[in-house]
Write a protein that holds these residues in place. Structure first.
Motif, PDB file in Angstrom:
ATOM      1  N   VAL A  60     -17.309 -22.713 -37.374  1.00 40.63           N
ATOM      2  CA  VAL A  60     -18.455 -22.565 -36.827  1.00 40.63           C
ATOM      3  C   VAL A  60     -18.596 -23.948 -36.052  1.00 40.63           C
ATOM      4  CG1 VAL A  60     -20.842 -22.653 -37.148  1.00 40.63           C
ATOM      5  CG2 VAL A  60     -19.621 -21.026 -38.399  1.00 40.63           C
ATOM      6  N   LEU A  80     -28.802 -25.378 -34.087  1.00 37.98           N
ATOM      7  CA  LEU A  80     -28.726 -24.223 -35.170  1.00 37.98           C
ATOM      8  C   LEU A  80     -29.129 -25.215 -36.489  1.00 37.98           C
ATOM      9  CD1 LEU A  80     -27.858 -21.570 -36.313  1.00 37.98           C
ATOM     10  CD2 LEU A  80     -25.434 -22.440 -36.357  1.00 37.98           C
ATOM     11  N   GLU A  93     -16.508 -24.152 -32.810  1.00 44.21           N
ATOM     12  CA  GLU A  93     -16.819 -23.145 -31.882  1.00 44.21           C
ATOM     13  C   GLU A  93     -18.152 -23.038 -31.535  1.00 44.21           C
ATOM     14  OE1 GLU A  93     -15.169 -19.684 -33.353  1.00 44.21           O
ATOM     15  OE2 GLU A  93     -12.893 -20.526 -33.593  1.00 44.21           O
ATOM     16  N   THR A  94     -19.246 -23.656 -32.151  1.00 44.80           N
ATOM     17  CA  THR A  94     -20.421 -23.186 -31.760  1.00 44.80           C
ATOM     18  C   THR A  94     -20.919 -24.221 -30.850  1.00 44.80           C
ATOM     19  OG1 THR A  94     -20.803 -22.370 -33.974  1.00 44.80           O
ATOM     20  CG2 THR A  94     -22.763 -22.994 -32.761  1.00 44.80           C
ATOM     21  N   SER A  95     -21.534 -23.972 -29.848  1.00 45.32           N
ATOM     22  CA  SER A  95     -22.116 -24.979 -28.606  1.00 45.32           C
ATOM     23  C   SER A  95     -23.225 -25.680 -28.915  1.00 45.32           C
ATOM     24  CB  SER A  95     -21.896 -24.299 -27.266  1.00 45.32           C
ATOM     25  OG  SER A  95     -22.597 -23.099 -26.991  1.00 45.32           O
ATOM     26  N   ASN A  96     -24.107 -24.628 -29.596  1.00 44.53           N
ATOM     27  CA  ASN A  96     -25.424 -25.172 -29.776  1.00 44.53           C
ATOM     28  C   ASN A  96     -25.654 -25.573 -31.110  1.00 44.53           C
ATOM     29  OD1 ASN A  96     -25.515 -22.514 -30.796  1.00 44.53           O
ATOM     30  ND2 ASN A  96     -27.373 -21.999 -30.091  1.00 44.53           N
ATOM     31  N   LEU A  97     -24.714 -26.153 -31.690  1.00 37.99           N
ATOM     32  CA  LEU A  97     -24.770 -26.460 -33.289  1.00 37.99           C
ATOM     33  C   LEU A  97     -25.943 -27.368 -33.721  1.00 37.99           C
ATOM     34  CD1 LEU A  97     -23.331 -26.003 -35.966  1.00 37.99           C
ATOM     35  CD2 LEU A  97     -21.850 -28.252 -35.441  1.00 37.99           C
TER      36      LEU A  97
END
Length: 313
Positions: free
Chosen positions: A136, A146, A139-143
């Motif tokens: 996660v 989040l 691969e998560t752009s808006n970590l």
């Protein structure tokens, strides 16, 4: 002379009465006796005075008996614990201090065994890393967004703290969490403990000095709550659940020692006949969450007393 005699009376009460009820202060207002006015009357070297008079073995025995009584209370009420975070704390404390609650914990665990948690550097079921988190994070752009959103939710935040070593802890996220902690006394206590967990696991590598400053502010709040010094936070002076949480967390975090004996004296005085600790000082019976933290504090105090070289008689 009067002050000395009064101190001795308080000392005797706090160690030899199994419980103190509101009726014991029938000629006084309980609220008026709380806060600095009460704690100043409890000698800060209470435990040291006891050891000097009766010996270290007697002190350890007293603490063992109190721990045994509180453990019995927890064993009988374990299914009343609604919060998985609190239940997991109990399971890790039981493991750390060998309290003998294994069978009750296994029975309660069947209700929900998926809640992951860590305490004292140990992890539930030894699960200390999750590959899914690495995926996660990668691969998560808006970590960042989040994580910020998750930090406002208790369950998600506990998960983040448990696996903090797999997450990025940036200054903005830390600031958001600290700002959120200021909303209630309950949140201040929770974040005080969680910031300690972040520090102990070396999770914060960005803006370390800033993080430590915020943690120091939470520490000040926690110690003031434990000693009833912050009347703005602790508006109800008969509230005991938050002071007892602060004390347990501060002992766990090594921010409080047995040399600061007044809150410990109050802790010892508030254990009830049923072995539990009250949520409110006017209550005569123990309450499950207060007892969880009271038991935790007693275990920390006992271990520190065992390790302490007290002055000889």
């Amino acid at each position: 002379m009067k002050h000395f005699l009064f101190s001795l009376v308080v000392f005797f009460i706090f160690f030899f009465q199994p419980s103190i009820h509101a009726s014991d202060f029938s000629s006084h207002s309980y609220e008026a006796m709380l806060g600095d006015s009460l704690l100043k009357k409890i000698p800060s070297d209470t435990l040291f005075r006891f050891v000097k008079k009766y010996g270290k073995d007697s002190l350890i025995h007293q603490l063992d008996e109190r721990i045994k009584a509180a453990t019995h209370f927890m064993g009988n009420t374990i299914f009343d614990i609604e919060s998985e975070s609190h239940f997991r704390k109990l399971s890790m404390i039981n493991q750390k201090f060998n309290l003998g609650l294994d069978s009750q914990i296994v029975a309660r665990e069947r209700l929900n065994s998926e809640y992951l948690f860590s305490l004292y550097g140990k992890y539930f079921k030894d699960i200390s890393r999750l590959d899914e988190i690495d995926k996660v994070v990668k691969e998560t752009s808006n970590l960042d967004s989040l994580l910020e959103a998750s930090s406002y939710k208790s369950v998600e935040r506990n998960f983040m703290i448990t696996f903090c070593h797999q997450l990025p802890w940036h200054k903005k996220l830390i600031d958001k969490m600290y700002d959120f902690s200021q909303l209630t006394i309950q949140l201040r206590n929770e974040f005080y403990w969680q910031f300690y967990e972040l520090a102990s696991k070396n999770c914060v590598v960005d803006s370390v000095a800033h993080f430590e400053y915020l943690r120091s502010q939470l520490k000040i709040d926690a110690l003031n709550i434990a000693s009833y010094k912050d009347t703005l936070l602790l508006t109800d002076h008969t509230n005991y659940i938050e002071p007892i949480k602060s004390l347990a967390y501060a002992l766990y975090s090594n921010d409080f020692t047995i040399k600061d004996g007044a809150p410990i004296g109050l802790l010892l005085s508030t254990q009830r006949v049923d072995g539990g600790f009250p949520k409110n000082l006017l209550e005569e019976n123990g309450q499950i969450i207060s007892t969880l933290f009271g038991l935790w504090a007693l275990c920390e105090i006992r271990d520190e007393c065992i390790a302490t070289k007290f002055p000889k008689k």
